[in-house]
Design a protein around this motif. Structure first.
Motif, PDB file in Angstrom:
ATOM      1  N   GLY A  96       3.876   7.325  -4.292  1.00  0.00           N
ATOM      2  CA  GLY A  96       4.538   7.661  -5.577  1.00  0.00           C
ATOM      3  C   GLY A  96       6.340   7.423  -5.669  1.00  0.00           C
ATOM      4  N   VAL A  97       6.961   7.328  -4.320  1.00  0.00           N
ATOM      5  CA  VAL A  97       8.198   6.944  -4.222  1.00  0.00           C
ATOM      6  C   VAL A  97       8.066   6.109  -5.666  1.00  0.00           C
ATOM      7  CG1 VAL A  97       8.161   6.882  -2.232  1.00  0.00           C
ATOM      8  CG2 VAL A  97       7.851   4.456  -2.953  1.00  0.00           C
ATOM      9  N   ASP A  98       9.588   6.794  -5.997  1.00  0.00           N
ATOM     10  CA  ASP A  98      10.151   5.306  -7.601  1.00  0.00           C
ATOM     11  C   ASP A  98      10.816   3.862  -6.747  1.00  0.00           C
ATOM     12  OD1 ASP A  98       9.913   8.052  -9.237  1.00  0.00           O
ATOM     13  OD2 ASP A  98      11.624   8.516  -7.635  1.00  0.00           O
ATOM     14  N   ALA A  99      11.294   3.965  -5.929  1.00  0.00           N
ATOM     15  CA  ALA A  99      11.795   2.281  -5.182  1.00  0.00           C
ATOM     16  C   ALA A  99      11.167   2.557  -4.001  1.00  0.00           C
ATOM     17  CB  ALA A  99      13.253   2.480  -5.169  1.00  0.00           C
ATOM     18  N   VAL A 100      11.313   0.940  -3.549  1.00  0.00           N
ATOM     19  CA  VAL A 100      11.013   0.918  -2.144  1.00  0.00           C
ATOM     20  C   VAL A 100      12.199   0.006  -1.338  1.00  0.00           C
ATOM     21  CG1 VAL A 100       8.731   1.162  -1.840  1.00  0.00           C
ATOM     22  CG2 VAL A 100       9.380  -1.321  -2.837  1.00  0.00           C
ATOM     23  N   GLY A 101      12.665  -0.028  -0.525  1.00  0.00           N
ATOM     24  CA  GLY A 101      13.750  -0.637   0.593  1.00  0.00           C
ATOM     25  C   GLY A 101      12.930  -1.458   1.057  1.00  0.00           C
ATOM     26  N   VAL A 102      13.357  -2.718   1.283  1.00  0.00           N
ATOM     27  CA  VAL A 102      12.530  -4.163   2.211  1.00  0.00           C
ATOM     28  C   VAL A 102      13.457  -3.814   2.927  1.00  0.00           C
ATOM     29  CG1 VAL A 102      12.082  -5.403   1.653  1.00  0.00           C
ATOM     30  CG2 VAL A 102      11.503  -4.470  -0.187  1.00  0.00           C
ATOM     31  N   ASP A 103      13.274  -4.758   4.447  1.00  0.00           N
ATOM     32  CA  ASP A 103      13.712  -5.280   5.166  1.00  0.00           C
ATOM     33  C   ASP A 103      13.974  -6.146   5.335  1.00  0.00           C
ATOM     34  OD1 ASP A 103      11.734  -5.629   7.331  1.00  0.00           O
ATOM     35  OD2 ASP A 103      10.856  -3.382   7.606  1.00  0.00           O
ATOM     36  N   GLU A 104      14.885  -5.948   6.583  1.00  0.00           N
ATOM     37  CA  GLU A 104      15.305  -7.631   6.879  1.00  0.00           C
ATOM     38  C   GLU A 104      13.895  -8.728   7.151  1.00  0.00           C
ATOM     39  OE1 GLU A 104      16.460  -6.141  10.782  1.00  0.00           O
ATOM     40  OE2 GLU A 104      16.429  -5.752   7.954  1.00  0.00           O
ATOM     41  N   GLU A 156       1.067  -1.205   0.062  1.00  0.00           N
ATOM     42  CA  GLU A 156      -0.036  -0.163   0.165  1.00  0.00           C
ATOM     43  C   GLU A 156       0.670   1.726  -0.103  1.00  0.00           C
ATOM     44  OE1 GLU A 156      -3.411   2.722   2.491  1.00  0.00           O
ATOM     45  OE2 GLU A 156      -2.756  -0.107   3.690  1.00  0.00           O
ATOM     46  N   TYR A 157       2.381   0.925   0.648  1.00  0.00           N
ATOM     47  CA  TYR A 157       2.717   2.385   0.475  1.00  0.00           C
ATOM     48  C   TYR A 157       3.426   2.546  -1.201  1.00  0.00           C
ATOM     49  CZ  TYR A 157       7.131   5.521   2.194  1.00  0.00           C
ATOM     50  OH  TYR A 157       8.597   6.082   2.066  1.00  0.00           O
ATOM     51  N   ALA A 158       3.928   1.448  -1.293  1.00  0.00           N
ATOM     52  CA  ALA A 158       4.368   1.450  -2.206  1.00  0.00           C
ATOM     53  C   ALA A 158       3.461   2.617  -3.379  1.00  0.00           C
ATOM     54  CB  ALA A 158       5.096   0.157  -3.120  1.00  0.00           C
ATOM     55  N   ARG A 159       2.225   1.622  -3.315  1.00  0.00           N
ATOM     56  CA  ARG A 159       1.188   2.579  -4.239  1.00  0.00           C
ATOM     57  C   ARG A 159       0.917   4.175  -4.236  1.00  0.00           C
ATOM     58  NH1 ARG A 159      -1.129  -2.574  -3.895  1.00  0.00           N
ATOM     59  NH2 ARG A 159      -2.548  -1.644  -2.134  1.00  0.00           N
ATOM     60  N   ALA A 160       0.517   3.756  -3.091  1.00  0.00           N
ATOM     61  CA  ALA A 160      -0.262   5.446  -2.762  1.00  0.00           C
ATOM     62  C   ALA A 160       0.915   6.430  -2.843  1.00  0.00           C
ATOM     63  CB  ALA A 160      -0.816   5.362  -1.161  1.00  0.00           C
ATOM     64  N   VAL A 208      10.411 -12.739  -1.550  1.00  0.00           N
ATOM     65  CA  VAL A 208       9.629 -13.828  -2.720  1.00  0.00           C
ATOM     66  C   VAL A 208       8.384 -13.238  -2.545  1.00  0.00           C
ATOM     67  CG1 VAL A 208       8.649 -15.225  -3.130  1.00  0.00           C
ATOM     68  CG2 VAL A 208      11.141 -15.654  -2.425  1.00  0.00           C
ATOM     69  N   TRP A 209       7.987 -12.753  -1.314  1.00  0.00           N
ATOM     70  CA  TRP A 209       6.431 -12.221  -0.780  1.00  0.00           C
ATOM     71  C   TRP A 209       6.192 -10.840  -1.653  1.00  0.00           C
ATOM     72  CZ3 TRP A 209       4.758  -7.811   1.957  1.00  0.00           C
ATOM     73  CH2 TRP A 209       3.609  -7.880   2.185  1.00  0.00           C
ATOM     74  N   ALA A 210       7.392 -10.153  -0.718  1.00  0.00           N
ATOM     75  CA  ALA A 210       7.583  -8.465  -1.654  1.00  0.00           C
ATOM     76  C   ALA A 210       7.563  -8.829  -2.811  1.00  0.00           C
ATOM     77  CB  ALA A 210       8.845  -7.882  -0.900  1.00  0.00           C
ATOM     78  N   HIS A 211       8.171  -9.840  -3.713  1.00  0.00           N
ATOM     79  CA  HIS A 211       8.205  -9.500  -5.290  1.00  0.00           C
ATOM     80  C   HIS A 211       6.986 -10.125  -5.703  1.00  0.00           C
ATOM     81  CE1 HIS A 211       9.383 -10.143  -9.327  1.00  0.00           C
ATOM     82  NE2 HIS A 211       8.867 -11.257  -9.394  1.00  0.00           N
ATOM     83  N   GLU A 212       6.479 -10.675  -5.175  1.00  0.00           N
ATOM     84  CA  GLU A 212       4.903 -11.059  -5.699  1.00  0.00           C
ATOM     85  C   GLU A 212       3.884 -10.205  -5.414  1.00  0.00           C
ATOM     86  OE1 GLU A 212       4.445 -14.499  -3.025  1.00  0.00           O
ATOM     87  OE2 GLU A 212       5.291 -16.143  -5.225  1.00  0.00           O
ATOM     88  N   LEU A 229       4.376  -7.201  -4.055  1.00  0.00           N
ATOM     89  CA  LEU A 229       4.502  -4.794  -5.188  1.00  0.00           C
ATOM     90  C   LEU A 229       3.805  -4.836  -6.477  1.00  0.00           C
ATOM     91  CD1 LEU A 229       7.990  -5.081  -3.066  1.00  0.00           C
ATOM     92  CD2 LEU A 229       5.690  -3.684  -2.321  1.00  0.00           C
ATOM     93  N   PRO A 230       4.026  -3.590  -6.743  1.00  0.00           N
ATOM     94  CA  PRO A 230       3.717  -3.388  -7.766  1.00  0.00           C
ATOM     95  C   PRO A 230       4.812  -3.638  -8.639  1.00  0.00           C
ATOM     96  CG  PRO A 230       2.867  -0.825  -6.491  1.00  0.00           C
ATOM     97  CD  PRO A 230       3.830  -2.301  -6.152  1.00  0.00           C
ATOM     98  N   GLU A 231       4.130  -4.553  -9.855  1.00  0.00           N
ATOM     99  CA  GLU A 231       5.211  -4.980 -11.174  1.00  0.00           C
ATOM    100  C   GLU A 231       6.245  -4.382 -11.551  1.00  0.00           C
ATOM    101  OE1 GLU A 231       3.949  -7.735 -15.629  1.00  0.00           O
ATOM    102  OE2 GLU A 231       2.890  -6.907 -13.777  1.00  0.00           O
ATOM    103  N   GLY A 232       6.719  -3.969 -11.535  1.00  0.00           N
ATOM    104  CA  GLY A 232       8.338  -3.332 -11.979  1.00  0.00           C
ATOM    105  C   GLY A 232       8.653  -2.783 -11.702  1.00  0.00           C
TER     106      GLY A 232
END
Length: 343
Positions: A260-268, A254-258, A273-277, A279-282
């Protein structure tokens, strides 16, 4: 984000390119795990003395690039420069961390006198670093996100559960909203100043976003970040913004979609695999090796690097840690990680 090809691979990833192997940098890569940093700090004095000495801060920013083939340089500074510019006194207590006075749990924001000139030495650091960087290195500026910065301004220091700030957000909503807005407005100016001084991209650190309930997360993380990104992009439409809401968990898509950031950092704590599935495609991602794996090293470290690379192989990816590198990390393990990333 559409882009022309660039010789800066990391910047290219932030603009939607995929590279194999992925470019890499580390959060807190400029700092106390390096003996050359500890030597300079012993010579120059405390942490804030280094931050406000542009030549020293530029040297610290460049130190890890002399050791490791990173493709990103992260400005050496601190997220609490914004409260300092908003009028709080800032000190760093040895062994305990930062302190801000007067605290805003007992004092009004309006009682502070703003000092935007306190941002100027940071811009000079950016200029000095930019002049010395190799052309293929991406220079990253940064700021703390409003929620995380507010937690320090309210309590005067860091805390495990951000209780004082969370209570204020629940019970004094109008007052707290004004604080968030003040932080956001100065953050736009601050990030813009870094870009005008030479930063290629910027990152928003929201280190304490994981303490918030979903509705509070939307109010104090997503919405202020969206306002910052919108205002920043109006000034610098081609400069990428990385959002890093540590601890966001299932709220990250939701953060990624709402926002408008160009990229997201993913914490440990997030399964890549879940993040890739989810998060918005591309959407470009950054992360997410557990920094504590760098302390142990060995086969577990190499396997974890491979898992992260494999999980994000189908989208633009910058290899990074899930948070900042620990001060006790052996340098040899950083070398092993980079070698494994590069295959």
């Amino acid at each position: 984000m559409a882009s022309m090809p660039t010789n800066k691979r990391l910047l290219g990833v932030l603009k939607g390119e995929r590279h194999d192997p992925p470019p890499a940098w580390m959060m807190r890569q400029a700092g106390r795990y390096l003996p050359e940093y500890r030597e300079l700090r012993a010579e120059k004095g405390g942490f804030l003395d280094l931050v406000y000495d542009p030549e020293a801060a530029a040297e610290i920013t460049l130190q890890p690039l002399r050791r490791f083939p990173f493709e990103g340089a992260i400005l050496f500074s601190d997220i609490l420069i914004i409260p300092y510019a908003l009028g709080q006194d800032l000190t760093f207590v040895a062994g305990e961390g930062p302190r801000l006075k007067p605290t805003l749990d007992e004092n009004a924001l309006e009682s502070l006198t703003r000092h935007p000139e306190r941002l100027e030495p940071i811009y000079e650091t950016v200029r000095l670093v930019k002049a010395q960087l190799e052309p293929h290195i991406t220079l990253l500026g940064f700021a703390g996100s409003p929620w995380t910065v507010a937690t320090y301004m309210v309590a005067g220091q860091g805390s495990k559960d951000q209780m004082a700030t969370r209570v204020m957000a629940y019970t004094e909503r109008t007052r707290f909203a004004a604080l968030i807005e003040a932080i956001a407005e100065m953050t736009v100016d601050y990030l813009s100043g870094q870009v005008e001084a030479g930063a290629d991209a910027v990152q928003l650190f929201d280190s304490w976003s994981g303490s918030l309930a979903p509705e509070e997360f939307r109010a104090w993380v997503i919405e202020p970040t969206k306002r910052i990104v919108t205002a920043f992009k109006a000034r610098h439409p081609d400069v990428p913004v990385i959002g890093f809401p540590k601890g966001a968990g299932e709220k990250l898509p939701e953060y990624a979609r709402a926002t408008g950031v160009d990229a997201v950092g993913v914490d440990e704590t997030i399964d890549p695999v879940w993040a890739h599935e989810n998060l918005p495609e591309g959407l470009p991602v950054q992360g997410n090796l557990d920094p504590l794996l760098l302390i142990g090293g060995g086969e577990r470290l190499e396997q974890a690097v491979d898992r992260v690379k494999s999980a994000f192989a189908g989208r633009p990816h910058i290899f990074n840690l899930g948070h900042g590198i620990d001060k006790s990390t052996p340098i040899a393990n950083v070398e092993t990680m980079i070698a494994r990333v590069r295959g």
